[in-house]
Write a protein that holds these residues in place. Sequence first.
Motif, PDB file in Angstrom:
ATOM      1  N   VAL A  68     -17.920 -49.649  19.339  1.00 49.49           N
ATOM      2  CA  VAL A  68     -19.126 -48.832  19.199  1.00 49.49           C
ATOM      3  C   VAL A  68     -20.264 -49.684  18.657  1.00 49.49           C
ATOM      4  O   VAL A  68     -21.384 -49.639  19.166  1.00 49.49           O
ATOM      5  CB  VAL A  68     -18.856 -47.628  18.257  1.00 49.49           C
ATOM      6  N   ARG A  69     -19.971 -50.513  17.648  1.00 53.11           N
ATOM      7  CA  ARG A  69     -21.017 -51.347  17.065  1.00 53.11           C
ATOM      8  C   ARG A  69     -21.572 -52.331  18.096  1.00 53.11           C
ATOM      9  O   ARG A  69     -22.775 -52.552  18.195  1.00 53.11           O
ATOM     10  CB  ARG A  69     -20.473 -52.084  15.839  1.00 53.11           C
ATOM     11  N   ARG A  70     -20.669 -52.944  18.890  1.00 48.16           N
ATOM     12  CA  ARG A  70     -21.132 -53.889  19.921  1.00 48.16           C
ATOM     13  C   ARG A  70     -21.991 -53.193  20.970  1.00 48.16           C
ATOM     14  O   ARG A  70     -23.036 -53.695  21.371  1.00 48.16           O
ATOM     15  CB  ARG A  70     -19.946 -54.569  20.615  1.00 48.16           C
ATOM     16  N   PHE A  71     -21.506 -52.053  21.463  1.00 44.04           N
ATOM     17  CA  PHE A  71     -22.273 -51.318  22.481  1.00 44.04           C
ATOM     18  C   PHE A  71     -23.627 -50.893  21.925  1.00 44.04           C
ATOM     19  O   PHE A  71     -24.652 -51.020  22.605  1.00 44.04           O
ATOM     20  CB  PHE A  71     -21.493 -50.082  22.961  1.00 44.04           C
ATOM     21  N   ASP A  72     -23.632 -50.402  20.677  1.00 44.84           N
ATOM     22  CA  ASP A  72     -24.892 -49.961  20.077  1.00 44.84           C
ATOM     23  C   ASP A  72     -25.869 -51.120  19.935  1.00 44.84           C
ATOM     24  O   ASP A  72     -27.067 -50.981  20.194  1.00 44.84           O
ATOM     25  CB  ASP A  72     -24.633 -49.313  18.711  1.00 44.84           C
ATOM     26  N   ARG A  73     -25.337 -52.287  19.524  1.00 47.61           N
ATOM     27  CA  ARG A  73     -26.224 -53.454  19.365  1.00 47.61           C
ATOM     28  C   ARG A  73     -26.812 -53.883  20.702  1.00 47.61           C
ATOM     29  O   ARG A  73     -27.995 -54.216  20.794  1.00 47.61           O
ATOM     30  CB  ARG A  73     -25.442 -54.624  18.763  1.00 47.61           C
ATOM     31  N   GLY A 116      -3.927 -46.943  22.358  1.00 52.06           N
ATOM     32  CA  GLY A 116      -3.912 -45.491  22.485  1.00 52.06           C
ATOM     33  C   GLY A 116      -5.206 -44.888  23.009  1.00 52.06           C
ATOM     34  O   GLY A 116      -5.378 -43.688  23.010  1.00 52.06           O
ATOM     35  N   GLY A 117      -6.131 -45.771  23.423  1.00 52.11           N
ATOM     36  CA  GLY A 117      -7.274 -45.309  24.194  1.00 52.11           C
ATOM     37  C   GLY A 117      -8.364 -44.616  23.404  1.00 52.11           C
ATOM     38  O   GLY A 117      -8.256 -44.369  22.210  1.00 52.11           O
ATOM     39  N   ASP A 118      -9.423 -44.343  24.111  1.00 54.24           N
ATOM     40  CA  ASP A 118     -10.624 -43.756  23.542  1.00 54.24           C
ATOM     41  C   ASP A 118     -11.223 -42.828  24.576  1.00 54.24           C
ATOM     42  O   ASP A 118     -12.413 -42.754  24.750  1.00 54.24           O
ATOM     43  CB  ASP A 118     -11.617 -44.885  23.198  1.00 54.24           C
ATOM     44  N   SER A 119     -10.344 -42.116  25.309  1.00 52.37           N
ATOM     45  CA  SER A 119     -10.889 -41.298  26.380  1.00 52.37           C
ATOM     46  C   SER A 119     -11.811 -40.270  25.758  1.00 52.37           C
ATOM     47  O   SER A 119     -11.420 -39.505  24.876  1.00 52.37           O
ATOM     48  CB  SER A 119      -9.764 -40.623  27.162  1.00 52.37           C
ATOM     49  N   ASP A 120     -13.078 -40.311  26.197  1.00 55.18           N
ATOM     50  CA  ASP A 120     -14.061 -39.342  25.762  1.00 55.18           C
ATOM     51  C   ASP A 120     -14.369 -39.450  24.272  1.00 55.18           C
ATOM     52  O   ASP A 120     -14.823 -38.489  23.660  1.00 55.18           O
ATOM     53  CB  ASP A 120     -13.560 -37.926  26.068  1.00 55.18           C
ATOM     54  N   GLY A 121     -14.149 -40.629  23.695  1.00 57.89           N
ATOM     55  CA  GLY A 121     -14.409 -40.801  22.266  1.00 57.89           C
ATOM     56  C   GLY A 121     -15.744 -41.464  21.994  1.00 57.89           C
ATOM     57  O   GLY A 121     -16.619 -41.545  22.864  1.00 57.89           O
ATOM     58  N   ALA A 123     -16.515 -44.643  21.522  1.00 61.40           N
ATOM     59  CA  ALA A 123     -16.806 -45.859  22.289  1.00 61.40           C
ATOM     60  C   ALA A 123     -17.308 -45.495  23.684  1.00 61.40           C
ATOM     61  O   ALA A 123     -18.202 -46.147  24.227  1.00 61.40           O
ATOM     62  CB  ALA A 123     -15.566 -46.753  22.371  1.00 61.40           C
ATOM     63  N   THR A 124     -16.732 -44.448  24.253  1.00 67.71           N
ATOM     64  CA  THR A 124     -17.172 -44.001  25.573  1.00 67.71           C
ATOM     65  C   THR A 124     -18.621 -43.543  25.523  1.00 67.71           C
ATOM     66  O   THR A 124     -19.421 -43.864  26.411  1.00 67.71           O
ATOM     67  CB  THR A 124     -16.267 -42.856  26.070  1.00 67.71           C
ATOM     68  N   ARG A 125     -18.961 -42.797  24.455  1.00 68.71           N
ATOM     69  CA  ARG A 125     -20.346 -42.333  24.311  1.00 68.71           C
ATOM     70  C   ARG A 125     -21.304 -43.509  24.110  1.00 68.71           C
ATOM     71  O   ARG A 125     -22.373 -43.547  24.705  1.00 68.71           O
ATOM     72  CB  ARG A 125     -20.463 -41.362  23.133  1.00 68.71           C
ATOM     73  N   ALA A 126     -20.873 -44.490  23.305  1.00 66.88           N
ATOM     74  CA  ALA A 126     -21.727 -45.663  23.062  1.00 66.88           C
ATOM     75  C   ALA A 126     -21.919 -46.453  24.357  1.00 66.88           C
ATOM     76  O   ALA A 126     -23.007 -46.950  24.644  1.00 66.88           O
ATOM     77  CB  ALA A 126     -21.118 -46.540  21.973  1.00 66.88           C
ATOM     78  N   ALA A 127     -20.843 -46.562  25.161  1.00 59.31           N
ATOM     79  CA  ALA A 127     -20.926 -47.282  26.430  1.00 59.31           C
ATOM     80  C   ALA A 127     -21.893 -46.569  27.376  1.00 59.31           C
ATOM     81  O   ALA A 127     -22.648 -47.211  28.116  1.00 59.31           O
ATOM     82  CB  ALA A 127     -19.540 -47.397  27.059  1.00 59.31           C
ATOM     83  N   ALA A 128     -21.887 -45.234  27.353  1.00 61.86           N
ATOM     84  CA  ALA A 128     -22.792 -44.471  28.212  1.00 61.86           C
ATOM     85  C   ALA A 128     -24.246 -44.713  27.792  1.00 61.86           C
ATOM     86  O   ALA A 128     -25.134 -44.811  28.641  1.00 61.86           O
ATOM     87  CB  ALA A 128     -22.448 -42.979  28.154  1.00 61.86           C
TER      88      ALA A 128
END
Lengths: 192, 192
Positions: A68-73, A116-121, A123-128
């Motif tokens: 999340v931090r990487r995507f946000d940056r 164990g994934g991050d489906s719809d979590g 990280a997914t929101r940050a990537a979007a």
Amino acid sequence: MDRTGSGRVRRVDAQANRGRILDIAEEVFGRGGESASTEEVARLAGVGIATVFRHFPTKALLLQAVLVRRFDRLRERAEAMLGAEHPGTAFFDFFRDVVADAATKIAISEALLDAGGDSDGEATRAAAGLRRAVGALLQRAQEAGAVRADVALPEVYALLVALSHAAAGKHTAAGAKALTVVFDGLKPQGAV
Amino acid sequence: MDRTGSGRVRRVDAQANRGRILDIAEEVFGRGGESASTEEVARLAGVGIATVFRHFPTKALLLQAVLVRRFDRLRERAEAMLGAEHPGTAFFDFFRDVVADAATKIAISEALLDAGGDSDGEATRAAAGLRRAVGALLQRAQEAGAVRADVALPEVYALLVALSHAAAGKHTAAGAKALTVVFDGLKPQGAV
């Protein structure tokens, strides 16, 4: 002793620890390999494993926070470039930057899936959010005539992801040249 | 009963079984997912699990054989296209073909890595043979002026692998458009 002040110090300490754990986790999990464990992160961050688990109760949550931090940056960097004087340069520079630091990002993404994934979590929101920012950069570059008008975000993003995967491999020189080929393909084509 | 004849029949049967097991394994492991097991291959091939293990003592050997056959087939196709009248068309058509059937090939490659790898094994050698054949196709296309002279096999192969990975994802339309961008980038560029 002033209890409020001491509480504030503890909060500041906790915040500093959290940032330090994330920095180390980004490095350790980015490197990948067998030794990439939460224990290793705690050891290199100079904190107890209990401290890591207090901030991040599971390995998946720790990986998610790193991503999340990487995507946000990256998103913030893209947004900052939206006002650039040369939108074409901004778009191609940003594309190159994302590919350049992709090696670690991809290792972490895959570790997250394993854990164990991050489906719809988060990280997914940050990537979007990052994807939307890239879309805005692309649109400005197209309006400036620096990127061909007949490409859209899905294929540009597919190329970004594909080249990021390639960059996570070993052949850096080939990767740089591959980028040149893709950039030439993205530029407005001749009168064909 | 003629023992030699009966032995021959058994050999022919065994060969037919082997081919059938490989066909089914390619489908089952290409599809991926939880149900992709040697047991599932035996069931769909209509043979006992013992027969599968007689031909392929481990799952890694079975996956390896599937991959070797795919690489060899692609290499043969590439070699057959070396005499094509239009070397540029041959090169771009072959590139497109490899990407198109990559989805399953990549799932199998990754299953093989999970199953214990093929470092320096048969699949690695078959992949190297394919790479050489692509290099020959590229050289002919460059000699014909259909591909820019300033690219070499490492970056072309990096693009081939990157786009194959992208094709293994879901977004087929984006993949086709991404291919167009890369092909335009590979063509001789204007007087820039």
